[in-house]
Scaffold this motif. Structure first.
Motif, PDB file in Angstrom:
ATOM      1  N   THR A  57      -0.010   2.923  -0.167  1.00  0.00           N
ATOM      2  CA  THR A  57       1.400   2.946  -0.169  1.00  0.00           C
ATOM      3  C   THR A  57       1.652   1.420   0.129  1.00  0.00           C
ATOM      4  OG1 THR A  57       1.891   4.975   1.004  1.00  0.00           O
ATOM      5  CG2 THR A  57       3.735   3.098   1.019  1.00  0.00           C
ATOM      6  N   GLY A  58       1.004   0.718   1.030  1.00  0.00           N
ATOM      7  CA  GLY A  58       1.189  -0.731   1.263  1.00  0.00           C
ATOM      8  C   GLY A  58       0.744  -1.592  -0.441  1.00  0.00           C
ATOM      9  N   MET A  59      -0.519  -1.161  -0.746  1.00  0.00           N
ATOM     10  CA  MET A  59      -1.005  -1.770  -2.078  1.00  0.00           C
ATOM     11  C   MET A  59       0.045  -1.486  -3.181  1.00  0.00           C
ATOM     12  SD  MET A  59      -5.068  -1.435  -1.968  1.00  0.00           S
ATOM     13  CE  MET A  59      -5.193   0.328  -1.337  1.00  0.00           C
ATOM     14  N   ARG A  60       0.666  -0.354  -3.343  1.00  0.00           N
ATOM     15  CA  ARG A  60       1.524  -0.102  -4.488  1.00  0.00           C
ATOM     16  C   ARG A  60       2.768  -1.058  -4.191  1.00  0.00           C
ATOM     17  NH1 ARG A  60      -0.007   6.056  -3.921  1.00  0.00           N
ATOM     18  NH2 ARG A  60      -1.510   6.126  -5.640  1.00  0.00           N
ATOM     19  N   ASN A  61       3.306  -1.086  -3.066  1.00  0.00           N
ATOM     20  CA  ASN A  61       4.419  -2.171  -3.010  1.00  0.00           C
ATOM     21  C   ASN A  61       4.098  -3.379  -3.278  1.00  0.00           C
ATOM     22  OD1 ASN A  61       5.995  -0.089  -2.057  1.00  0.00           O
ATOM     23  ND2 ASN A  61       5.513  -0.076   0.263  1.00  0.00           N
ATOM     24  N   GLU A  62       2.888  -3.871  -2.841  1.00  0.00           N
ATOM     25  CA  GLU A  62       2.461  -5.311  -3.027  1.00  0.00           C
ATOM     26  C   GLU A  62       2.196  -5.360  -4.544  1.00  0.00           C
ATOM     27  OE1 GLU A  62      -1.361  -8.278  -1.602  1.00  0.00           O
ATOM     28  OE2 GLU A  62      -1.410  -6.108  -0.977  1.00  0.00           O
ATOM     29  N   ILE A  63       1.630  -4.484  -5.379  1.00  0.00           N
ATOM     30  CA  ILE A  63       1.309  -4.662  -6.800  1.00  0.00           C
ATOM     31  C   ILE A  63       2.616  -4.659  -7.465  1.00  0.00           C
ATOM     32  CG2 ILE A  63       1.244  -2.381  -7.732  1.00  0.00           C
ATOM     33  CD1 ILE A  63      -1.279  -3.151  -9.441  1.00  0.00           C
ATOM     34  N   LYS A  64       3.692  -4.326  -7.062  1.00  0.00           N
ATOM     35  CA  LYS A  64       5.045  -4.082  -7.454  1.00  0.00           C
ATOM     36  C   LYS A  64       5.597  -5.418  -7.509  1.00  0.00           C
ATOM     37  CE  LYS A  64       6.394   0.544  -6.896  1.00  0.00           C
ATOM     38  NZ  LYS A  64       7.103   1.469  -5.948  1.00  0.00           N
ATOM     39  N   GLU A  65       5.538  -6.051  -6.140  1.00  0.00           N
ATOM     40  CA  GLU A  65       6.226  -7.333  -6.008  1.00  0.00           C
ATOM     41  C   GLU A  65       5.237  -8.412  -6.913  1.00  0.00           C
ATOM     42  OE1 GLU A  65       5.605  -8.030  -1.908  1.00  0.00           O
ATOM     43  OE2 GLU A  65       7.311  -6.445  -1.280  1.00  0.00           O
ATOM     44  N   GLU A  66       4.036  -8.420  -6.704  1.00  0.00           N
ATOM     45  CA  GLU A  66       3.186  -9.305  -7.695  1.00  0.00           C
ATOM     46  C   GLU A  66       3.433  -9.262  -9.072  1.00  0.00           C
ATOM     47  OE1 GLU A  66       1.003 -11.784  -6.776  1.00  0.00           O
ATOM     48  OE2 GLU A  66       1.398 -11.368  -4.706  1.00  0.00           O
ATOM     49  N   ALA A  67       3.502  -8.084  -9.512  1.00  0.00           N
ATOM     50  CA  ALA A  67       4.078  -7.920 -10.976  1.00  0.00           C
ATOM     51  C   ALA A  67       5.325  -8.695 -11.273  1.00  0.00           C
ATOM     52  CB  ALA A  67       3.968  -6.409 -11.377  1.00  0.00           C
ATOM     53  N   ILE A  68       6.476  -8.526 -10.405  1.00  0.00           N
ATOM     54  CA  ILE A  68       7.698  -8.971 -10.806  1.00  0.00           C
ATOM     55  C   ILE A  68       7.396 -10.596 -10.477  1.00  0.00           C
ATOM     56  CG2 ILE A  68       9.687  -9.445  -9.542  1.00  0.00           C
ATOM     57  CD1 ILE A  68       9.792  -6.512  -8.704  1.00  0.00           C
ATOM     58  N   ASP A  69       6.548 -11.152  -9.481  1.00  0.00           N
ATOM     59  CA  ASP A  69       6.273 -12.607  -9.427  1.00  0.00           C
ATOM     60  C   ASP A  69       5.514 -12.883 -10.644  1.00  0.00           C
ATOM     61  OD1 ASP A  69       7.638 -12.707  -7.174  1.00  0.00           O
ATOM     62  OD2 ASP A  69       5.717 -12.606  -6.018  1.00  0.00           O
ATOM     63  N   LYS A  70       4.618 -12.109 -11.155  1.00  0.00           N
ATOM     64  CA  LYS A  70       3.982 -12.544 -12.500  1.00  0.00           C
ATOM     65  C   LYS A  70       4.826 -12.773 -13.833  1.00  0.00           C
ATOM     66  CE  LYS A  70      -0.030 -11.351 -15.039  1.00  0.00           C
ATOM     67  NZ  LYS A  70      -1.376 -10.487 -15.219  1.00  0.00           N
ATOM     68  N   GLN A  71       5.686 -11.801 -13.727  1.00  0.00           N
ATOM     69  CA  GLN A  71       6.610 -11.679 -14.862  1.00  0.00           C
ATOM     70  C   GLN A  71       7.705 -12.859 -14.825  1.00  0.00           C
ATOM     71  OE1 GLN A  71       9.032  -8.235 -14.852  1.00  0.00           O
ATOM     72  NE2 GLN A  71       9.824  -8.498 -17.146  1.00  0.00           N
ATOM     73  N   ASN A  72       7.931 -13.302 -13.726  1.00  0.00           N
ATOM     74  CA  ASN A  72       8.897 -14.477 -13.459  1.00  0.00           C
ATOM     75  C   ASN A  72       7.987 -15.710 -13.570  1.00  0.00           C
ATOM     76  OD1 ASN A  72      10.989 -12.712 -13.357  1.00  0.00           O
ATOM     77  ND2 ASN A  72      10.936 -12.382 -11.117  1.00  0.00           N
ATOM     78  N   GLY A  73       6.633 -15.810 -13.856  1.00  0.00           N
ATOM     79  CA  GLY A  73       5.943 -17.184 -13.780  1.00  0.00           C
ATOM     80  C   GLY A  73       5.891 -17.697 -12.395  1.00  0.00           C
ATOM     81  N   TYR A  74       5.784 -16.839 -11.149  1.00  0.00           N
ATOM     82  CA  TYR A  74       5.416 -17.157  -9.879  1.00  0.00           C
ATOM     83  C   TYR A  74       6.342 -18.260  -9.557  1.00  0.00           C
ATOM     84  CZ  TYR A  74       1.111 -14.319 -10.598  1.00  0.00           C
ATOM     85  OH  TYR A  74       0.397 -13.449 -10.952  1.00  0.00           O
ATOM     86  N   LYS A  75       7.367 -18.140  -9.707  1.00  0.00           N
ATOM     87  CA  LYS A  75       8.440 -19.103  -9.348  1.00  0.00           C
ATOM     88  C   LYS A  75       9.148 -18.818  -7.985  1.00  0.00           C
ATOM     89  CE  LYS A  75      10.140 -19.951 -13.698  1.00  0.00           C
ATOM     90  NZ  LYS A  75      11.110 -20.034 -14.937  1.00  0.00           N
TER      91      LYS A  75
END
Length: 75
Positions: A57-75
Motif C-alpha cells: 500500500t505504501g509503495m503504491r502510494n509512493e510510486i503514484k507520487e513519484e510518477a506525478i513528479d517525474k511527469q512534472n519534471g521533478y519541479k
C-alpha cells in the motif's frame, strides 16, 4: 562537505521493482502456507504477508507520487 544532488530519475523503476518482488514473495509465502502443516510456520508466514500488504500500500502510494513528479519534471 559537498552534498550529492538528489537524483530521482530511477525512483519509479526502483519502486516498481520492489513492488514486483514483494508480490512475488507474497505469492511464494501463500504457497508455503498451503503446503505446510506447521501451525507456527503458518502464523509466521501470515504475519509476514500482512506486513507485505501494508508495505505494498505504501509503495503504491509512493510510486503514484513519484510518477506525478517525474511527469512534472521533478519541479
Amino acid at each position: 562537505m559537498k552534498h550529492n544532488k538528489d537524483d530521482r530519475r530511477d525512483n519509479v523503476d526502483r519502486i516498481q521493482y520492489n513492488i514486483d518482488k514483494t508480490i512475488q514473495n507474497f505469492r511464494m509465502a501463500e504457497d508455503m502456507i498451503e503446503e505446510t502443516s506447521d501451525d507456527k510456520m503458518k502464523k509466521a508466514l501470515e504475519a509476514k504477508n500482512d506486513r507485505r500488504e501494508e508495505a505494498l500500500t505504501g509503495m503504491r502510494n509512493e510510486i503514484k507520487e513519484e510518477a506525478i513528479d517525474k511527469q512534472n519534471g521533478y519541479k
